[in-house]
Design a protein around this motif. Structure first.
Motif, PDB file in Angstrom:
ATOM      1  N   GLY A 135       7.012   1.128   2.395  1.00  0.00           N
ATOM      2  CA  GLY A 135       7.482   1.977   1.571  1.00  0.00           C
ATOM      3  C   GLY A 135       6.990   1.584   0.040  1.00  0.00           C
ATOM      4  O   GLY A 135       6.633   2.622  -0.706  1.00  0.00           O
ATOM      5  N   LEU A 136       7.006   0.471  -0.359  1.00  0.00           N
ATOM      6  CA  LEU A 136       6.221   0.282  -1.679  1.00  0.00           C
ATOM      7  C   LEU A 136       5.067   0.494  -1.722  1.00  0.00           C
ATOM      8  O   LEU A 136       4.632   1.077  -2.699  1.00  0.00           O
ATOM      9  CB  LEU A 136       6.584  -1.440  -1.869  1.00  0.00           C
ATOM     10  N   VAL A 137       4.053   0.224  -0.793  1.00  0.00           N
ATOM     11  CA  VAL A 137       2.588   0.385  -0.680  1.00  0.00           C
ATOM     12  C   VAL A 137       2.681   2.231  -1.051  1.00  0.00           C
ATOM     13  O   VAL A 137       1.898   2.448  -1.634  1.00  0.00           O
ATOM     14  CB  VAL A 137       2.027   0.058   0.525  1.00  0.00           C
ATOM     15  N   LEU A 174       1.187   6.814  -4.238  1.00  0.00           N
ATOM     16  CA  LEU A 174       1.621   8.091  -4.353  1.00  0.00           C
ATOM     17  C   LEU A 174       1.914   8.250  -5.977  1.00  0.00           C
ATOM     18  O   LEU A 174       1.395   9.196  -6.649  1.00  0.00           O
ATOM     19  CB  LEU A 174       2.791   8.508  -3.755  1.00  0.00           C
ATOM     20  N   GLY A 175       2.407   7.205  -6.716  1.00  0.00           N
ATOM     21  CA  GLY A 175       2.575   7.322  -8.009  1.00  0.00           C
ATOM     22  C   GLY A 175       1.129   7.248  -8.766  1.00  0.00           C
ATOM     23  O   GLY A 175       1.060   8.187  -9.674  1.00  0.00           O
ATOM     24  N   ASN A 176       0.157   6.564  -8.614  1.00  0.00           N
ATOM     25  CA  ASN A 176      -1.147   6.675  -9.005  1.00  0.00           C
ATOM     26  C   ASN A 176      -1.880   7.957  -8.752  1.00  0.00           C
ATOM     27  O   ASN A 176      -2.698   8.526  -9.306  1.00  0.00           O
ATOM     28  CB  ASN A 176      -1.852   5.323  -8.800  1.00  0.00           C
ATOM     29  N   LEU A 177      -1.752   8.426  -7.109  1.00  0.00           N
ATOM     30  CA  LEU A 177      -2.312   9.652  -6.987  1.00  0.00           C
ATOM     31  C   LEU A 177      -1.949  10.812  -7.924  1.00  0.00           C
ATOM     32  O   LEU A 177      -2.713  11.759  -8.122  1.00  0.00           O
ATOM     33  CB  LEU A 177      -2.180   9.955  -5.415  1.00  0.00           C
ATOM     34  N   VAL A 231       7.986   5.729  -6.845  1.00  0.00           N
ATOM     35  CA  VAL A 231       7.542   6.919  -7.224  1.00  0.00           C
ATOM     36  C   VAL A 231       8.312   7.572  -8.434  1.00  0.00           C
ATOM     37  O   VAL A 231       7.698   7.670  -9.513  1.00  0.00           O
ATOM     38  CB  VAL A 231       7.135   8.223  -6.524  1.00  0.00           C
ATOM     39  N   GLY A 232       9.675   7.399  -8.365  1.00  0.00           N
ATOM     40  CA  GLY A 232      10.467   7.990  -9.360  1.00  0.00           C
ATOM     41  C   GLY A 232      10.525   7.176 -10.507  1.00  0.00           C
ATOM     42  O   GLY A 232      10.353   7.400 -11.594  1.00  0.00           O
ATOM     43  N   ALA A 289      -6.298   8.245   2.550  1.00  0.00           N
ATOM     44  CA  ALA A 289      -6.383   7.724   3.856  1.00  0.00           C
ATOM     45  C   ALA A 289      -5.150   6.595   3.974  1.00  0.00           C
ATOM     46  O   ALA A 289      -4.775   6.383   5.182  1.00  0.00           O
ATOM     47  CB  ALA A 289      -7.604   6.752   3.648  1.00  0.00           C
ATOM     48  N   VAL A 290      -4.854   5.823   2.898  1.00  0.00           N
ATOM     49  CA  VAL A 290      -3.778   4.910   3.101  1.00  0.00           C
ATOM     50  C   VAL A 290      -2.553   5.720   3.441  1.00  0.00           C
ATOM     51  O   VAL A 290      -1.668   5.305   4.330  1.00  0.00           O
ATOM     52  CB  VAL A 290      -3.269   4.137   1.540  1.00  0.00           C
ATOM     53  N   ILE A 291      -2.112   6.879   2.786  1.00  0.00           N
ATOM     54  CA  ILE A 291      -1.058   7.700   3.352  1.00  0.00           C
ATOM     55  C   ILE A 291      -0.900   8.006   4.724  1.00  0.00           C
ATOM     56  O   ILE A 291      -0.152   7.935   5.432  1.00  0.00           O
ATOM     57  CB  ILE A 291      -0.932   9.040   2.507  1.00  0.00           C
ATOM     58  N   GLY A 292      -2.149   8.374   5.143  1.00  0.00           N
ATOM     59  CA  GLY A 292      -2.424   8.720   6.588  1.00  0.00           C
ATOM     60  C   GLY A 292      -2.108   7.661   7.659  1.00  0.00           C
ATOM     61  O   GLY A 292      -1.425   7.720   8.598  1.00  0.00           O
TER      62      GLY A 292
END
Length: 203
Positions: A116-118, A123-126, A39-40, A94-97
């Protein structure tokens, strides 16, 4: 002496304890760190791109192998599904859940890296969907990498989050194909009398 040896059988099974129940703190920490780094890095590159690039003015690097072409994408990864922007944040949630649920029994560090990569890519695009124009759940994702041509002539324009998602999915597929399980066990196939069988051993 085990039953296979007593019967004169030939097997590749190695004795040892099975996977322990519960989750591994180390694996979860690796998952979290991998996601945070993804994400960073994604957000740093997006910030540099929006400040340093101009839409319609691609920058040629590495002799034309890569072009830095600023694009604001209303679709999914690799510009797919434009026009359905509102759907993608819901899919990401849904993917995060799902990944959170998977972490409950996660004991494999390689699987932690893949998930973690997924998670980091999602999260980056979210973040773009929620906080960039034109508004919450309608935000356009910032893309900047175009391969072999400035305007996606050969490959879709993508960003770091897309790359993390793709690498994470490929790694997960490879782990499945090689028999590595998320709970730390490993499924191996052995040949005996012309047939294949599965055995489990700790990874």
């Amino acid at each position: 002496m085990n039953a296979d040896k007593a019967a004169g059988g030939d097997t590749a099974t190695e004795p040892g304890p099975g996977p322990r129940p519960g989750f591994s703190g180390r694996a979860v920490v690796v998952l979290a760190i991998t996601a945070l780094v993804a994400v960073g890095l994604d957000q740093i590159v997006k910030e540099l791109s929006t400040n340093g690039l101009t839409e319609g003015e691609p920058v040629r690097v590495l002799g034309g192998l890569v072009y830095l072409s600023l694009l604001r994408n209303s679709g999914a990864a690799f510009s797919l599904g434009s026009g359905y922007t509102w759907v993608f944040p819901l899919v990401t949630l849904a993917v995060i859940g799902w990944i959170t649920w998977m972490a409950v029994r996660l004991r494999s560090v390689p699987w932690a890296v893949a998930l973690g990569l997924v998670l980091g890519g999602a999260l980056g695009n979210l973040g773009d969907r929620l906080f960039r124009a034109p508004g919450p759940f309608q935000g356009h994702v910032v893309d900047m990498f175009s391969l072999f041509g400035p305007y996606a002539e050969y490959f879709a324009v993508f960003n770091v989050a897309d790359a993390c998602l793709s690498v994470g999915v490929v790694l997960a597929v490879l782990l499945e194909l090689t028999g590595r399980q998320r709970d730390g066990s490993r499924v191996a196939r052995t040949a005996k009398a012309g047939k294949s069988e599965k055995t489990e051993k700790t990874a």
